[in-house]
Design an enzyme around this catalytic site. Structure first.
Site, PDB file in Angstrom:
ATOM      1  N   ARG A  40       4.842   0.196 -13.626  1.00  0.00           N
ATOM      2  CA  ARG A  40       5.267  -1.002 -12.891  1.00  0.00           C
ATOM      3  C   ARG A  40       4.870  -2.298 -13.611  1.00  0.00           C
ATOM      4  NH1 ARG A  40       4.322   0.429  -6.481  1.00  0.00           N
ATOM      5  NH2 ARG A  40       6.437   1.170  -6.106  1.00  0.00           N
ATOM      6  N   LYS A 206      11.189  15.791   4.560  1.00  0.00           N
ATOM      7  CA  LYS A 206      11.797  15.645   5.883  1.00  0.00           C
ATOM      8  C   LYS A 206      13.251  15.184   5.862  1.00  0.00           C
ATOM      9  CE  LYS A 206       7.544  14.373   8.268  1.00  0.00           C
ATOM     10  NZ  LYS A 206       6.870  13.153   8.757  1.00  0.00           N
ATOM     11  N   GLY A 375       9.715   7.077  -6.590  1.00  0.00           N
ATOM     12  CA  GLY A 375       8.703   7.874  -5.888  1.00  0.00           C
ATOM     13  C   GLY A 375       8.386   9.182  -6.580  1.00  0.00           C
ATOM     14  N   GLY A 398       9.855   3.537  -1.251  1.00  0.00           N
ATOM     15  CA  GLY A 398      10.511   3.143   0.004  1.00  0.00           C
ATOM     16  C   GLY A 398      11.647   2.159  -0.224  1.00  0.00           C
TER      17      GLY A 398
HETATM   18  C1  3PG Z   1       5.058   0.719  -2.840  1.00  0.00           C
HETATM   19  O1  3PG Z   1       4.204   1.113  -3.632  1.00  0.00           O
HETATM   20  O2  3PG Z   1       5.758   1.479  -2.164  1.00  0.00           O
HETATM   21  C2  3PG Z   1       5.295  -0.764  -2.746  1.00  0.00           C
HETATM   22  O3  3PG Z   1       4.450  -1.469  -3.586  1.00  0.00           O
HETATM   23  C3  3PG Z   1       5.161  -1.233  -1.324  1.00  0.00           C
HETATM   24  O4  3PG Z   1       3.894  -0.934  -0.832  1.00  0.00           O
HETATM   25  P1  3PG Z   1       3.709  -0.681   0.731  1.00  0.00           P
HETATM   26  O5  3PG Z   1       4.421   0.601   1.040  1.00  0.00           O
HETATM   27  O6  3PG Z   1       2.226  -0.598   0.949  1.00  0.00           O
HETATM   28  O7  3PG Z   1       4.340  -1.843   1.442  1.00  0.00           O
HETATM   29 MG    MG Z   2       5.460   2.527   0.049  1.00  0.00          MG
END
Ligand code: 3PG
Ligand code: MG
Length: 418
Positions: A40, A206, A375, A398
């Site tokens: 990142r 899920k 992810g 997310g």
């Molecule tokens: C992540 O790592 O998913 C983003 O930086 C957002 O973080 P958060 O889910 O704690 O808002």
């Molecule tokens: Mg997150």
């Protein structure tokens, strides 16, 4: 791109507030905390270099973890500043807060090309509350706003949304960074008119996490291949026995609606035909969340759609690997979100890794476009050392999921229209 990007800006000598997503994984090794994956940070370098070359004064804001308004030293960005200086090849100053007089003074003596990283914005609870007064305080040092934090773009927080509004109200420009632009291109534009066949791989635990994505992709894809624990909720809906597999018993109707939509739209919607199963046994160890750590015994291939009563399905089996790999080999566009099994345990990693090889192969040999939706799937590709063999890997978790659902994410919505 309907929004302004850093390329459209004139920033010489201007104070540019750049929101980045430096929420990187940290681990303690030999008594020292280290960043275990700097992707990142690395991915923001093109934006930062462009701004430095143009003589902007860079004020970087980010969050780390979820300190919930507390100054938790374990979630300080100080280490990140050191890493960034190293990667950027120039000094990066660090401010031990993100607002206040000290920050304003430091910014006051910055010269064109200087870089300053502010401390974790989530040390203030007003950040997540998107408190307007806090956004005003953050915006005090900002003439121009740049958002390169795609991974946090689904959050309507002060530094991702509120500051942009303050800057815009003053007539200032709010632009996407180059990473943000790339993410929107691959997860957005490229999937609007994909080269066909367009094959989607969806895994993870899920159905409920993925149902909106599934619903949207049923309108775009030619083929959807399901893996991971969520496959068992689909199997349950078909009347199969799922043993001790992770299932959402209240989601079988949702699963049936997806089958029906696939049929109606002529989408090939495939479930695993075999799997790797094991007998789950609770150990007396607890994980970080306080849940018992499971041990898996008697690991074996189950060449049947029904799982034996005492077993859980933990990976796709060899027959499924073969059929899914054949589908992937035909694809011109691939979107992958979510692993095929519990790949963190190497006994259940082969399904995910074999699919990763198939995706890398068709990308390298046939020029297919492969887009990895962030992810765990990115983690799996990196573990398989195939991260550089695919077209694009998202830095969002997310955020990429919400974006793929077709949602307008607040971090993007707040930017200036072209
Ligand atoms: C992540 O790592 O998913 C983003 O930086 C957002 O973080 P958060 O889910 O704690 O808002
Ligand atoms: Mg997150």
């Amino acid at each position: 791109m309907p929004k302004l990007t850093v390329r459209d800006l004139k920033v010489r000598s201007k104070r540019v507030f750049v929101r980045v997503d430096y929420n990187v994984p940290l681990e303690e090794k030999d008594g020292q905390v280290v960043i275990t994956d700097a992707t990142r940070i690395v991915e923001t370098l093109p934006t930062l270099r462009l701004l430095v070359e143009q003589g902007a004064k860079l004020i970087l804001a980010a969050h780390l973890g979820r300190p919930k308004g507390q100054r938790d030293p374990a979630m300080s960005l100080r280490l990140v500043a050191i890493k960034l200086a190293d990667l950027l090849g120039c000094p990066v100053a660090f401010a031990d807060d993100c607002i206040g007089e000290k920050v304003e003074k430091t910014v006051g003596i910055m010269k064109p090309g200087d870089v300053l990283l502010l401390e974790n914005v989530r040390y203030h609870s007003e950040e997540e509350a998107n408190d307007p007064a806090f956004a005003e305080q953050l915006a005090k040092v900002a003439e121009v706003y740049v958002n390169d934090a795609f991974g946090a773009a689904h959050r309507a927080h002060a530094s991702t949304e509120g500051v942009a509004r303050v800057v815009a109200k003053r007539g200032g420009q709010c632009a996407a960074g180059l990473l943000m632009e790339r993410e929107l291109k691959f997860l957005g534009e490229e999937l609007e008119r994909p080269a066909r066949p367009f094959v989607v791989l969806l895994g993870g635990a899920k159905v409920s996490d993925k149902i909106e994505v599934i619903d949207r992709l049923l309108e775009k894809a030619n083929t959807i291949l399901i893996g991971g624990a969520m496959a068992y909720t689909f199997r349950l809906a078909q009347g199969c026995k799922t043993g001790k597999s992770l299932v959402e018993t209240d989601k079988t109707e949702t699963a049936n609606a997806a089958f029906a939509k696939a049929k109606q739209r002529g989408v090939k919607f495939m479930l695993p035909s075999d799997d790797v199963v094991a007998v789950p046994v609770k150990t007396d160890k607890l994980d970080k969340k306080g849940k018992p750590v499971m041990d898996y015994q008697n690991v074996r291939v189950n060449a049947d759609k029904n799982c034996p009563a005492d077993t859980a399905g933990l990976d796709i089996g060899p027959a499924t690997v073969k059929t899914y790999s054949e589908e992937v080999a035909q694809a011109r566009t691939i979107l992958w979100n979510g692993p095929m099994g519990l790949f963190e345990d190497k006994r259940f990693a082969e399904g995910t890794f074999a699919i990763a090889r198939a995706v890398a192969d068709v990308t390298q040999k046939n020029g297919a476009k492969s887009i990895i939706g962030g992810g765990d799937s990115v983690k799996a590709l990196n573990q398989a050392k195939l991260g550089d063999k695919v077209t694009f890997m998202s830095t969002g978790g997310g955020a990429s999921l919400e974006f793929l659902e077709g949602k307008v994410v607040p971090g993007v919505a707040a930017l200036t229209d072209k």
